[in-house]
Design a protein around this motif. Structure first.
Motif, PDB file in Angstrom:
ATOM      1  N   ALA A 143      50.845  40.589  46.032  1.00  0.00           N
ATOM      2  CA  ALA A 143      49.510  40.411  45.450  1.00  0.00           C
ATOM      3  C   ALA A 143      48.434  40.173  46.511  1.00  0.00           C
ATOM      4  CB  ALA A 143      49.543  39.287  44.419  1.00  0.00           C
ATOM      5  N   PRO A 144      48.631  39.263  47.464  1.00  0.00           N
ATOM      6  CA  PRO A 144      47.594  39.067  48.489  1.00  0.00           C
ATOM      7  C   PRO A 144      47.333  40.321  49.316  1.00  0.00           C
ATOM      8  CG  PRO A 144      49.117  37.215  48.468  1.00  0.00           C
ATOM      9  CD  PRO A 144      49.713  38.271  47.611  1.00  0.00           C
ATOM     10  N   LEU A 145      48.370  41.120  49.570  1.00  0.00           N
ATOM     11  CA  LEU A 145      48.171  42.362  50.321  1.00  0.00           C
ATOM     12  C   LEU A 145      47.204  43.289  49.595  1.00  0.00           C
ATOM     13  CD1 LEU A 145      51.801  43.191  51.536  1.00  0.00           C
ATOM     14  CD2 LEU A 145      49.887  42.402  52.940  1.00  0.00           C
ATOM     15  N   MET A 146      47.220  43.236  48.279  1.00  0.00           N
ATOM     16  CA  MET A 146      46.331  44.077  47.475  1.00  0.00           C
ATOM     17  C   MET A 146      45.010  43.379  47.165  1.00  0.00           C
ATOM     18  SD  MET A 146      48.999  45.929  44.817  1.00  0.00           S
ATOM     19  CE  MET A 146      49.834  44.423  44.277  1.00  0.00           C
ATOM     20  N   THR A 158      45.549  38.140  42.865  1.00  0.00           N
ATOM     21  CA  THR A 158      46.306  36.931  42.565  1.00  0.00           C
ATOM     22  C   THR A 158      47.265  37.239  41.428  1.00  0.00           C
ATOM     23  OG1 THR A 158      44.490  35.481  43.207  1.00  0.00           O
ATOM     24  CG2 THR A 158      46.172  34.530  41.777  1.00  0.00           C
ATOM     25  N   ALA A 159      48.510  36.791  41.548  1.00  0.00           N
ATOM     26  CA  ALA A 159      49.513  36.985  40.503  1.00  0.00           C
ATOM     27  C   ALA A 159      49.670  35.702  39.695  1.00  0.00           C
ATOM     28  CB  ALA A 159      50.850  37.375  41.121  1.00  0.00           C
ATOM     29  N   VAL A 160      49.521  35.814  38.383  1.00  0.00           N
ATOM     30  CA  VAL A 160      49.640  34.670  37.483  1.00  0.00           C
ATOM     31  C   VAL A 160      50.764  34.946  36.503  1.00  0.00           C
ATOM     32  CG1 VAL A 160      48.473  33.215  35.786  1.00  0.00           C
ATOM     33  CG2 VAL A 160      47.169  34.224  37.681  1.00  0.00           C
ATOM     34  N   ARG A 161      51.712  34.018  36.408  1.00  0.00           N
ATOM     35  CA  ARG A 161      52.832  34.191  35.481  1.00  0.00           C
ATOM     36  C   ARG A 161      52.330  34.170  34.046  1.00  0.00           C
ATOM     37  NH1 ARG A 161      58.463  33.633  36.074  1.00  0.00           N
ATOM     38  NH2 ARG A 161      59.360  34.486  34.169  1.00  0.00           N
ATOM     39  N   LEU A 166      50.286  38.620  35.364  1.00  0.00           N
ATOM     40  CA  LEU A 166      48.917  39.118  35.327  1.00  0.00           C
ATOM     41  C   LEU A 166      48.389  39.189  36.752  1.00  0.00           C
ATOM     42  CD1 LEU A 166      46.297  39.848  33.742  1.00  0.00           C
ATOM     43  CD2 LEU A 166      45.707  37.407  33.906  1.00  0.00           C
ATOM     44  N   LEU A 167      47.911  40.368  37.131  1.00  0.00           N
ATOM     45  CA  LEU A 167      47.275  40.533  38.437  1.00  0.00           C
ATOM     46  C   LEU A 167      45.772  40.532  38.230  1.00  0.00           C
ATOM     47  CD1 LEU A 167      49.500  43.238  40.182  1.00  0.00           C
ATOM     48  CD2 LEU A 167      49.543  40.759  40.455  1.00  0.00           C
ATOM     49  N   GLN A 168      45.111  39.623  38.933  1.00  0.00           N
ATOM     50  CA  GLN A 168      43.663  39.497  38.804  1.00  0.00           C
ATOM     51  C   GLN A 168      43.028  39.484  40.189  1.00  0.00           C
ATOM     52  OE1 GLN A 168      43.502  35.915  36.490  1.00  0.00           O
ATOM     53  NE2 GLN A 168      43.657  34.562  38.272  1.00  0.00           N
ATOM     54  N   GLU A 169      41.737  39.802  40.240  1.00  0.00           N
ATOM     55  CA  GLU A 169      41.050  39.916  41.510  1.00  0.00           C
ATOM     56  C   GLU A 169      40.944  38.560  42.208  1.00  0.00           C
ATOM     57  OE1 GLU A 169      38.248  39.172  38.197  1.00  0.00           O
ATOM     58  OE2 GLU A 169      39.973  40.463  38.584  1.00  0.00           O
ATOM     59  N   GLY A 170      40.892  38.608  43.539  1.00  0.00           N
ATOM     60  CA  GLY A 170      40.730  37.392  44.316  1.00  0.00           C
ATOM     61  C   GLY A 170      42.027  36.921  44.927  1.00  0.00           C
ATOM     62  N   PRO A 171      41.971  36.322  46.131  1.00  0.00           N
ATOM     63  CA  PRO A 171      43.182  35.820  46.789  1.00  0.00           C
ATOM     64  C   PRO A 171      43.725  34.593  46.084  1.00  0.00           C
ATOM     65  CG  PRO A 171      41.241  35.166  48.022  1.00  0.00           C
ATOM     66  CD  PRO A 171      40.753  36.059  46.925  1.00  0.00           C
ATOM     67  N   MET A 172      45.031  34.387  46.211  1.00  0.00           N
ATOM     68  CA  MET A 172      45.672  33.220  45.611  1.00  0.00           C
ATOM     69  C   MET A 172      45.354  31.970  46.422  1.00  0.00           C
ATOM     70  SD  MET A 172      49.698  32.462  44.971  1.00  0.00           S
ATOM     71  CE  MET A 172      49.949  34.146  44.515  1.00  0.00           C
ATOM     72  N   VAL A 199      53.940  43.983  34.255  1.00  0.00           N
ATOM     73  CA  VAL A 199      52.703  43.614  34.944  1.00  0.00           C
ATOM     74  C   VAL A 199      51.500  43.985  34.090  1.00  0.00           C
ATOM     75  CG1 VAL A 199      51.310  43.941  37.030  1.00  0.00           C
ATOM     76  CG2 VAL A 199      53.803  43.966  37.189  1.00  0.00           C
ATOM     77  N   TYR A 200      50.517  43.080  34.041  1.00  0.00           N
ATOM     78  CA  TYR A 200      49.249  43.309  33.372  1.00  0.00           C
ATOM     79  C   TYR A 200      48.135  43.209  34.407  1.00  0.00           C
ATOM     80  CZ  TYR A 200      52.314  41.808  29.549  1.00  0.00           C
ATOM     81  OH  TYR A 200      53.362  41.668  28.694  1.00  0.00           O
ATOM     82  N   PHE A 201      46.952  43.734  34.046  1.00  0.00           N
ATOM     83  CA  PHE A 201      45.806  43.706  34.943  1.00  0.00           C
ATOM     84  C   PHE A 201      44.557  43.247  34.219  1.00  0.00           C
ATOM     85  CE2 PHE A 201      48.526  46.793  37.051  1.00  0.00           C
ATOM     86  CZ  PHE A 201      48.335  46.510  38.404  1.00  0.00           C
ATOM     87  N   THR A 202      43.665  42.543  34.929  1.00  0.00           N
ATOM     88  CA  THR A 202      42.302  42.385  34.441  1.00  0.00           C
ATOM     89  C   THR A 202      41.566  43.696  34.719  1.00  0.00           C
ATOM     90  OG1 THR A 202      41.499  41.550  36.560  1.00  0.00           O
ATOM     91  CG2 THR A 202      42.332  39.914  34.972  1.00  0.00           C
ATOM     92  N   PRO A 203      40.490  43.990  33.995  1.00  0.00           N
ATOM     93  CA  PRO A 203      39.771  45.247  34.237  1.00  0.00           C
ATOM     94  C   PRO A 203      39.316  45.407  35.685  1.00  0.00           C
ATOM     95  CG  PRO A 203      39.053  44.261  32.174  1.00  0.00           C
ATOM     96  CD  PRO A 203      39.937  43.242  32.840  1.00  0.00           C
ATOM     97  N   GLN A 204      38.856  44.332  36.309  1.00  0.00           N
ATOM     98  CA  GLN A 204      38.387  44.428  37.691  1.00  0.00           C
ATOM     99  C   GLN A 204      39.543  44.738  38.639  1.00  0.00           C
ATOM    100  OE1 GLN A 204      37.837  41.953  35.599  1.00  0.00           O
ATOM    101  NE2 GLN A 204      35.641  41.464  35.495  1.00  0.00           N
ATOM    102  N   ALA A 205      40.670  44.091  38.437  1.00  0.00           N
ATOM    103  CA  ALA A 205      41.824  44.338  39.306  1.00  0.00           C
ATOM    104  C   ALA A 205      42.352  45.749  39.126  1.00  0.00           C
ATOM    105  CB  ALA A 205      42.913  43.310  39.013  1.00  0.00           C
ATOM    106  N   GLN A 206      42.309  46.261  37.915  1.00  0.00           N
ATOM    107  CA  GLN A 206      42.848  47.582  37.606  1.00  0.00           C
ATOM    108  C   GLN A 206      42.124  48.681  38.374  1.00  0.00           C
ATOM    109  OE1 GLN A 206      43.104  48.156  33.424  1.00  0.00           O
ATOM    110  NE2 GLN A 206      44.092  50.146  33.550  1.00  0.00           N
TER     111      GLN A 206
END
Length: 323
Positions: free
Chosen positions: A289-292, A295-298, A304-310, A260-267
């Motif tokens: 991902a939505p619970l947190m 958004t999860a991107v393959r 990659l987990l990034q901020e914002g709902p999917m 798993v990777y993160f964007t700085p904002q999601a981290q």
């Protein structure tokens, strides 16, 4: 570093002319780990015959016990070999001998793999994925967690407490079910039954059921924890209270073998709630991902987990890790 210091003291105290007992005693008393490390080096005494000359110098008498150190038994210094080069070679040989003692064995699991070790004393240790531990065939009351996560169900014995070594930290059982996580960044323990003592010969912090301790760059913290949340990975779920999402990702990576990777904002985000584990990474992240609020991107072999709902539709695909 501690093992190297202990080996140095073993070599020096072997010398019949050694006289600096005050400094040696001060070093032993500075940290209970020093005593354990020195004892481990001394255990190699019986293994040195094959590397010592056939006509060693006569052994000096048994060392006296310092009056203020009742926990240290009289020790017979190991036979001394004169000459700096030989002494250095001996130190290296002792190091190898101790590290390769046949009674110490290691058990490892791959990410996503679990394993249960049943010890002779009735204690069981459940290893989560990505975990490495050491045990002693001659001492069922010892375990060392080198990395990863393990849940302990300990048979209590007040006269011979079960101890878990984690780096320089010692956790001592007092009739207990507990879970320990150890990474490069932190050590965490949660207790669901009985009590654990953190560093019994130093801070001696008692952790009864429903208490947890974390040791990381922020220092040492004790907090409440729901007993049901301790080792919840064994029941197929992860339970959190205001935890960093990076911790959630680490735990999921151990249990499921995810990258798993993160964007700085999601981290920077935190999470409270329960997430159900699912062996299928896409299904797991589709609900986690939505619970947190993410958004999860393959991303190739990872996510990659990034901020914002999917957005509605299938799981997103990306071109590679971005963070």
């Amino acid at each position: 570093m501690i093992n190297e210091e202990a080996l140095g003291w073993v070599v020096r105290t072997r010398d019949p002319d050694f006289a600096d007992w005050d400094a040696f005693t001060a070093w032993l008393e500075a940290d209970p780990v020093h005593v354990s490390a020195y004892d481990a080096m001394m255990l190699a005494d019986g293994e040195l015959d094959s590397i010592l000359p056939s006509d060693p110098v006569a052994m000096p008498p048994i060392l006296p016990v310092p009056a203020n150190d009742p926990g240290v038994r009289p020790r017979r210094p190991l036979r001394w070999i004169g000459g700096g080069a030989i002494a250095a070679a001996l130190v290296a040989t002792v190091s190898i001998a101790v590290l390769n003692r046949s009674d110490i064995y290691s058990v490892s699991t791959r990410p996503g793999e679990t394993r249960v070790i049943a010890l002779d004393d009735g204690t069981s240790v459940a290893l989560n994925g990505g975990t490495t531990m050491r045990f002693d065939r001659k001492d069922a009351r010892f375990a060392a967690l080198d990395t990863g996560e393990a849940a302990f169900t300990v048979r209590h014995d007040a006269a011979n407490p079960f101890r878990v070594t984690v780096g320089d930290t010692v956790f001592e059982d007092a009739g207990t079910i507990f879970n320990i996580v150890h990474t490069n960044a932190a050590t965490r323990i949660g207790v669901s039954e009985g009590k654990v003592i953190y560093n019994p010969q130093a801070e001696a912090i008692a952790l009864p059921a429903g208490r947890a301790l974390a040791e990381d760059a922020q220092g040492l913290r004790v907090m409440d924890i729901a007993p049901a949340a301790v080792a919840s990975w064994r029941q197929g779920q992860l339970v959190y209270s205001n935890a960093p999402v990076t911790q959630v990702a680490e735990d999921a990576a151990r249990s499921l073998g995810l990258t798993v990777y993160f964007t700085p904002q999601a981290q920077a985000m935190r999470f409270t709630g329960t997430i159900r584990l699912d062996r299928d990474p896409a299904r797991f992240l589709a609900q986690a991902a939505p619970l947190m609020g993410l958004t999860a991107v393959r991303q190739g072999d990872g996510w990659l987990l990034q901020e914002g709902p999917m957005k509605e539709g299938p799981m997103k695909e990306g071109n590679g890790p971005q963070s």
